[in-house]
Design an enzyme around this catalytic site. Structure first.
Site, PDB file in Angstrom:
ATOM      1  N   LYS A 108       0.814  -1.222   0.000  1.00 34.57           N
ATOM      2  CA  LYS A 108       0.000   0.000   0.000  1.00 34.57           C
ATOM      3  C   LYS A 108       0.846   1.270   0.000  1.00 34.57           C
ATOM      4  O   LYS A 108       0.444   2.295  -0.530  1.00 34.57           O
ATOM      5  CB  LYS A 108      -0.945  -0.006   1.197  1.00 34.57           C
ATOM      6  CG  LYS A 108      -2.064  -1.018   1.045  1.00 34.57           C
ATOM      7  CD  LYS A 108      -3.390  -0.468   1.481  1.00 34.57           C
ATOM      8  CE  LYS A 108      -4.515  -1.395   1.069  1.00 34.57           C
ATOM      9  NZ  LYS A 108      -4.406  -2.740   1.691  1.00 34.57           N
ATOM     10  N   GLU A 130     -10.133   7.194   3.420  1.00 33.96           N
ATOM     11  CA  GLU A 130     -11.011   6.320   4.188  1.00 33.96           C
ATOM     12  C   GLU A 130     -10.272   5.006   4.363  1.00 33.96           C
ATOM     13  O   GLU A 130      -9.394   4.669   3.577  1.00 33.96           O
ATOM     14  CB  GLU A 130     -12.347   6.082   3.486  1.00 33.96           C
ATOM     15  CG  GLU A 130     -12.343   4.968   2.456  1.00 33.96           C
ATOM     16  CD  GLU A 130     -11.858   5.408   1.091  1.00 33.96           C
ATOM     17  OE1 GLU A 130     -11.891   6.616   0.818  1.00 33.96           O
ATOM     18  OE2 GLU A 130     -11.431   4.537   0.311  1.00 33.96           O
ATOM     19  N   SER A 396       1.602  -9.821  -0.872  1.00 31.67           N
ATOM     20  CA  SER A 396       1.252  -8.398  -0.739  1.00 31.67           C
ATOM     21  C   SER A 396       1.570  -7.803   0.626  1.00 31.67           C
ATOM     22  O   SER A 396       1.799  -6.603   0.732  1.00 31.67           O
ATOM     23  CB  SER A 396      -0.229  -8.193  -1.071  1.00 31.67           C
ATOM     24  OG  SER A 396      -1.048  -8.995  -0.243  1.00 31.67           O
TER      25      SER A 396
HETATM   26  C1  LIG Z   1      -5.212  -3.812   1.398  1.00 32.79           C
HETATM   27  C2  LIG Z   1      -4.501  -5.074   1.150  1.00 32.79           C
HETATM   28  C3  LIG Z   1      -4.880  -5.932   0.089  1.00 32.79           C
HETATM   29  C4  LIG Z   1      -6.059  -5.682  -0.790  1.00 32.79           C
HETATM   30  O1  LIG Z   1      -5.979  -4.518  -1.550  1.00 32.79           O
HETATM   31  P1  LIG Z   1      -5.687  -4.547  -3.120  1.00 32.79           P
HETATM   32  O2  LIG Z   1      -5.973  -3.161  -3.560  1.00 32.79           O
HETATM   33  O3  LIG Z   1      -6.615  -5.546  -3.735  1.00 32.79           O
HETATM   34  O4  LIG Z   1      -4.289  -4.941  -3.302  1.00 32.79           O
HETATM   35  C5  LIG Z   1      -4.130  -7.088  -0.114  1.00 32.79           C
HETATM   36  N1  LIG Z   1      -3.069  -7.397   0.677  1.00 32.79           N
HETATM   37  C6  LIG Z   1      -2.696  -6.605   1.695  1.00 32.79           C
HETATM   38  C7  LIG Z   1      -1.541  -7.015   2.530  1.00 32.79           C
HETATM   39  C8  LIG Z   1      -3.394  -5.418   1.961  1.00 32.79           C
HETATM   40  O5  LIG Z   1      -2.998  -4.639   2.972  1.00 32.79           O
END
Ligand SMILES: *Cc1c(COP(=O)(O)O)cnc(C)c1O
Length: 410
Positions: A108, A130, A396
């Protein structure tokens, strides 16, 4: 060497890696999806952004600042890790893109850095956002502290209660967390409050959106900032295997930003198969799910036309997933388009499958993944890969924030 790979230069100037077949049109549409459906009072804000974003992010000044912060503040490039034991277990070749090693613990921050620089270039003094689980709120509060900008984060009252550690983080970082007390008091209500704030403060306020959602140009802008993920994957894979193209790239999808980042530079290479996982929650045949593409239908949410979970008369249905970051009733418009065109294979993964995958990865590789990312790992159990396939999974985020949930299931 690495200085080159974290540049967004290619997106603006070179044809080599540019995404040609799936890019947004002038009106902000990907096929039938996208656009900018906002109240008239917001036209000037959205127009300003639309008219200026490409020009600003294409300047040498912007690119230099973005690259410098990604490198020295975020810690990019993060590794593309060949997971040897995982590969042996599943009889294929698995590489993990380590977004979990970024500062603040997920992908993010890539986008938050890009947008905060844009806000500064636009001369904005105040940032609003938000947040649902609080992860995007924390990333936004972090970059606001870094840039010394005022920060207001809207969050549903219910979420404030269940995500207390992130609320504390945001406060410590100097953000004001405002409770959304209407409706179900969760993410969509927080979004409404943020939009109301933007309408009331059009001059000095910048709305920092956390995924490839919202009115045009947000989805395109966020995808460009996150595209650094696939830019690095290509270069790192080439270094490690001699070939910059894997057979598969796999990522989880909430709004869809980490998946877009991981797919971006592969979209035009049809030999690279792309798999995205939505959160099925308790299952797509139950009411407790967040698989918008599987159970949703086209409609307008958060300023764009896309798939969303809605009742017959168009009321948004509350989503459910064990993973707060995937617990969203819509999906970025480009994903709706990539689903229609079948460029990406969208699978759904239940809470249980994700938890099992999270425990498995921890045991096999010593990496505790975010519950969101565990939804991508779960594909390994659901699909058989060939022995010589190269499979890249986008990790992610890290699992620290999910420890209580994991431990509860131990
Ligand atoms: C917020 C988040 C997501 C989901 O958001 P995307 O916009 O779909 O990437 C996925 N993995 C993590 C670790 C997150 O913090």
């Amino acid at each position: 060497m690495y200085d080159k790979l974290i540049t967004i230069n290619d997106l603006m100037t070179s044809n080599k890696l540019k995404m040609n077949n799936y890019k947004v049109n002038e009106q902000g549409f990907y096929g039938e999806y996208g656009g900018a459906f906002v109240p008239e009072m917001l036209y000037p804000n959205v127009e300003e952004l639309k008219n200026k974003y490409l020009q600003i992010i294409g300047t040498d000044d912007f690119k230099q600042q973005f690259n410098e912060l990604l490198k020295n503040y975020v810690g990019r490039p993060n590794p593309l890790y060949f997971a040897k034991r995982l590969s042996e277990k599943y009889q294929t070749n698995i590489y993990l893109k380590r977004e979990d090693l970024n500062h603040t613990g997920s992908h993010k921050v890539n986008n938050a850095i890009g947008q905060i620089l844009l806000a500064k270039h636009l001369g904005k003094k105040r940032i609003i956002a938000e947040t649902g689980a609080g992860q995007h709120g924390v990333a936004t509060a972090t970059v606001c502290a870094l840039m010394n900008l005022q920060c207001v984060v809207y969050m549903g009252e219910v979420d404030i209660e269940r995500q207390a550690p992130n609320v504390s983080r945001m406060k410590m970082l100097g953000a004001e967390v405002r409770a959304a007390k209407s409706g179900s008091r969760t993410l969509k209500d927080a979004t409404n409050e943020a939009i109301r704030d933007w309408i009331n403060n059009p001059e000095d306020t910048y709305y920092l959106i956390g995924s490839v959602v919202g009115p045009h140009p947000y989805p395109d802008m966020v995808a460009r900032f996150q595209s650094v993920i696939s830019e690095e994957i290509r270069i790192q894979l080439k270094e490690q295997t001699g070939n910059e193209k894997p057979d598969y790239v796999i990522a989880c999808v909430g709004g869809g930003s980490n998946a877009m980042g991981a797919f971006y530079h592969f979209l035009d290479d049809l030999s690279v198969k792309l798999i995205a996982t939505e959160a099925a929650g308790m299952g797509i045949d139950t009411d407790e799910t967040a698989a918008s593409l599987k159970v949703g239908s086209p409609g307008i949410i958060h300023g764009s036309r896309t798939y969303l979970m809605q009742t017959d008369d168009g009321q948004i249905i509350e989503p459910y997933s064990i993973s707060a970051g995937l617990d969203y009733p819509g999906i970025g418009p480009i994903h709706a388009h990539l689903n229609d065109t079948k460029r990406v294979d969208y699978m759904s993964v239940t809470d249980k499958e994700a938890l099992d995958a999270g425990f498995m990865l921890t045991k096999v590789e010593g990496i505790i993944p975010a519950l969101e990312s565990a939804h991508a790992i779960a594909v390994l159990e659901k699909k058989k890969f060939k022995k010589d396939d190269i499979v890249v999974i986008n990790l992610s985020g890290r699992g620290d924030k999910d420890l209580a949930t994991y431990i509860d299931k131990l």
